[in-house]
Design a protein around this motif. Structure first.
Motif, short mmCIF file in Angstrom:
data_model
loop_
_atom_site.label_atom_id
_atom_site.label_comp_id
_atom_site.label_asym_id
_atom_site.label_seq_id
_atom_site.Cartn_x
_atom_site.Cartn_y
_atom_site.Cartn_z
N THR A 48 0.70 -1.17 -0.02
CA THR A 48 -0.04 -0.03 0.01
C THR A 48 0.94 1.25 -0.06
O THR A 48 0.35 2.34 -0.59
CB THR A 48 -0.76 0.00 1.07
OG1 THR A 48 -0.33 -0.21 2.45
CG2 THR A 48 -2.02 -1.07 1.07
N LEU A 49 2.07 1.27 0.44
CA LEU A 49 2.86 2.23 0.36
C LEU A 49 3.45 2.77 -1.01
O LEU A 49 3.14 3.89 -1.43
CB LEU A 49 4.05 2.09 1.24
CG LEU A 49 5.14 3.06 1.30
CD1 LEU A 49 6.17 2.85 2.65
CD2 LEU A 49 6.21 3.12 0.17
N VAL A 50 3.55 1.62 -1.80
CA VAL A 50 3.71 1.72 -3.13
C VAL A 50 2.43 2.52 -3.93
O VAL A 50 2.62 3.17 -4.89
CB VAL A 50 4.30 0.51 -4.07
CG1 VAL A 50 4.30 0.62 -5.55
CG2 VAL A 50 5.83 0.17 -3.41
N MET A 51 1.34 1.86 -3.62
CA MET A 51 0.26 2.06 -4.14
C MET A 51 -0.11 3.51 -3.95
O MET A 51 -0.52 4.47 -4.73
CB MET A 51 -0.88 1.32 -3.79
CG MET A 51 -0.75 -0.02 -3.87
SD MET A 51 -2.09 -1.13 -3.26
CE MET A 51 -3.61 -0.99 -4.25
N HIS A 52 0.06 4.01 -2.79
CA HIS A 52 -0.20 5.56 -2.29
C HIS A 52 0.76 6.35 -3.02
O HIS A 52 0.43 7.35 -3.67
CB HIS A 52 0.13 5.66 -0.63
CG HIS A 52 -0.47 7.09 -0.26
ND1 HIS A 52 0.69 8.02 -0.07
CD2 HIS A 52 -1.58 7.80 0.06
CE1 HIS A 52 -0.05 9.16 0.48
NE2 HIS A 52 -1.30 8.92 0.34
N GLY A 53 2.10 5.83 -3.21
CA GLY A 53 3.14 6.61 -3.95
C GLY A 53 2.89 6.96 -5.33
O GLY A 53 3.22 7.92 -6.03
N MET A 54 2.15 5.89 -6.05
CA MET A 54 1.80 6.06 -7.47
C MET A 54 0.56 7.27 -7.67
O MET A 54 0.48 7.82 -8.59
CB MET A 54 1.30 4.72 -8.03
CG MET A 54 2.13 3.82 -8.11
SD MET A 54 1.47 2.18 -8.65
CE MET A 54 0.93 2.63 -10.26
N LEU A 55 -0.03 7.23 -6.57
CA LEU A 55 -1.21 8.53 -6.71
C LEU A 55 -0.92 9.58 -6.12
O LEU A 55 -1.52 10.68 -6.38
CB LEU A 55 -2.70 7.60 -5.99
CG LEU A 55 -3.20 6.54 -6.65
CD1 LEU A 55 -3.98 5.52 -6.08
CD2 LEU A 55 -3.87 6.82 -8.07
N TYR A 56 -0.22 9.69 -5.04
CA TYR A 56 -0.13 10.81 -4.18
C TYR A 56 1.53 10.96 -3.92
O TYR A 56 2.07 10.77 -3.12
CB TYR A 56 -0.62 10.60 -2.90
CG TYR A 56 -2.14 10.44 -2.96
CD1 TYR A 56 -2.98 11.66 -3.15
CD2 TYR A 56 -2.72 9.15 -2.82
CE1 TYR A 56 -4.50 11.27 -3.34
CE2 TYR A 56 -4.00 9.12 -3.08
CZ TYR A 56 -4.84 9.92 -3.24
OH TYR A 56 -6.23 9.90 -3.33
N ASP A 57 2.09 11.55 -4.96
CA ASP A 57 3.56 11.69 -4.75
C ASP A 57 3.74 13.19 -4.93
O ASP A 57 3.20 13.93 -5.63
CB ASP A 57 4.12 11.00 -6.00
CG ASP A 57 5.76 10.71 -5.73
OD1 ASP A 57 6.11 10.90 -4.36
OD2 ASP A 57 6.53 10.44 -6.39
N GLY A 58 4.98 13.59 -4.39
CA GLY A 58 5.22 14.89 -4.49
C GLY A 58 6.06 15.25 -3.23
O GLY A 58 6.05 14.59 -2.30
N GLU A 59 6.69 16.38 -3.27
CA GLU A 59 7.50 16.88 -2.24
C GLU A 59 6.68 17.11 -0.93
O GLU A 59 5.65 17.75 -0.71
CB GLU A 59 8.32 18.24 -2.56
CG GLU A 59 9.46 18.66 -1.36
CD GLU A 59 10.02 19.96 -1.98
OE1 GLU A 59 10.70 20.62 -1.15
OE2 GLU A 59 10.40 20.01 -3.36
N GLY A 60 7.20 16.52 0.04
CA GLY A 60 6.55 16.70 1.64
C GLY A 60 5.38 15.83 1.69
O GLY A 60 4.78 15.70 2.67
N VAL A 61 5.15 14.99 0.86
CA VAL A 61 3.97 13.89 0.74
C VAL A 61 4.44 12.67 1.75
O VAL A 61 5.55 12.29 1.44
CB VAL A 61 3.45 13.42 -0.39
CG1 VAL A 61 2.39 12.40 -0.17
CG2 VAL A 61 2.92 14.80 -1.30
N SER A 62 3.68 12.40 2.83
CA SER A 62 4.24 11.27 3.75
C SER A 62 3.45 10.00 3.03
O SER A 62 2.27 10.01 2.61
CB SER A 62 3.75 11.48 5.17
OG SER A 62 3.79 10.32 5.85
#
Length: 167
Positions: A48-62
């Motif tokens: 789910t960390l990878v899934m979240h990163g695919m959709l919600y990425d950017g500087e400062g995103v946890s």
């Protein structure tokens, strides 16, 4: 999962089942922890960390589990240190959790249950969001959406990265 390593052989059939789908947050870390005590995790690792990163990425995103669950599900539970406190000098987090399993098993069960439930519910919601997300692709017949990219590229790649790190 916190348990004495001596109990892990009871789970060997599940760990070795190539048809299992393991839903984890930070799957490589979990797989390393299991490998450190001799457990090989077969099957597909859905991170789910990878899934979240695919959709919600950017500087400062946890991409931490509790942040993702709060952002996506609107649900939160207590932080680790608020539940168990800091590990005293000379003790590991594992030591603290093993002590808790003896002194207050209910607290440990509630915390780990929330982590497991949060991870699974996050997986279900991110799976839907990835299915709805457009995937710009040179292979439109293969990749219709971001979920296709996750399943065919990211899932196997997570395992490859783990194997490279182990080597």
């Amino acid at each position: 999962v916190v348990m004495p390593a001596s109990t892990l052989p009871y789970f060997t059939p599940a760990f070795r089942d190539p048809t299992k789908r393991w839903v984890m947050h930070n799957a490589k870390f979990d797989a390393h922890m299991l490998a450190n005590v001799g457990v090989t995790l077969e099957g597909r690792w859905c991170d789910t960390l990878v899934m979240h990163g695919m959709l919600y990425d950017g500087e400062g995103v946890s991409h931490k589990l509790k942040h993702c669950a709060k952002q996506i599900l609107g649900w939160s539970w207590t932080e680790f240190e608020d539940t168990f406190g800091k590990a005293p000098a000379g003790k590991t987090i594992g030591d603290v959790l093993l002590e808790c399993s003896v002194q207050n098993l209910q607290k440990l069960v509630e915390y780990s249950g929330n982590d497991a439930y949060g991870t699974y519910m996050l997986y279900k919601e991110l799976e839907k969001q990835l299915a709805d997300a457009y995937a710009h692709s040179l292979c439109p017949d293969l990749f219709q959406n971001q979920l296709d990219l996750f399943e065919y590229i990211e899932v196997p790649f997570t395992k490859v990265l783990f194997e490279m790190e182990r080597a």
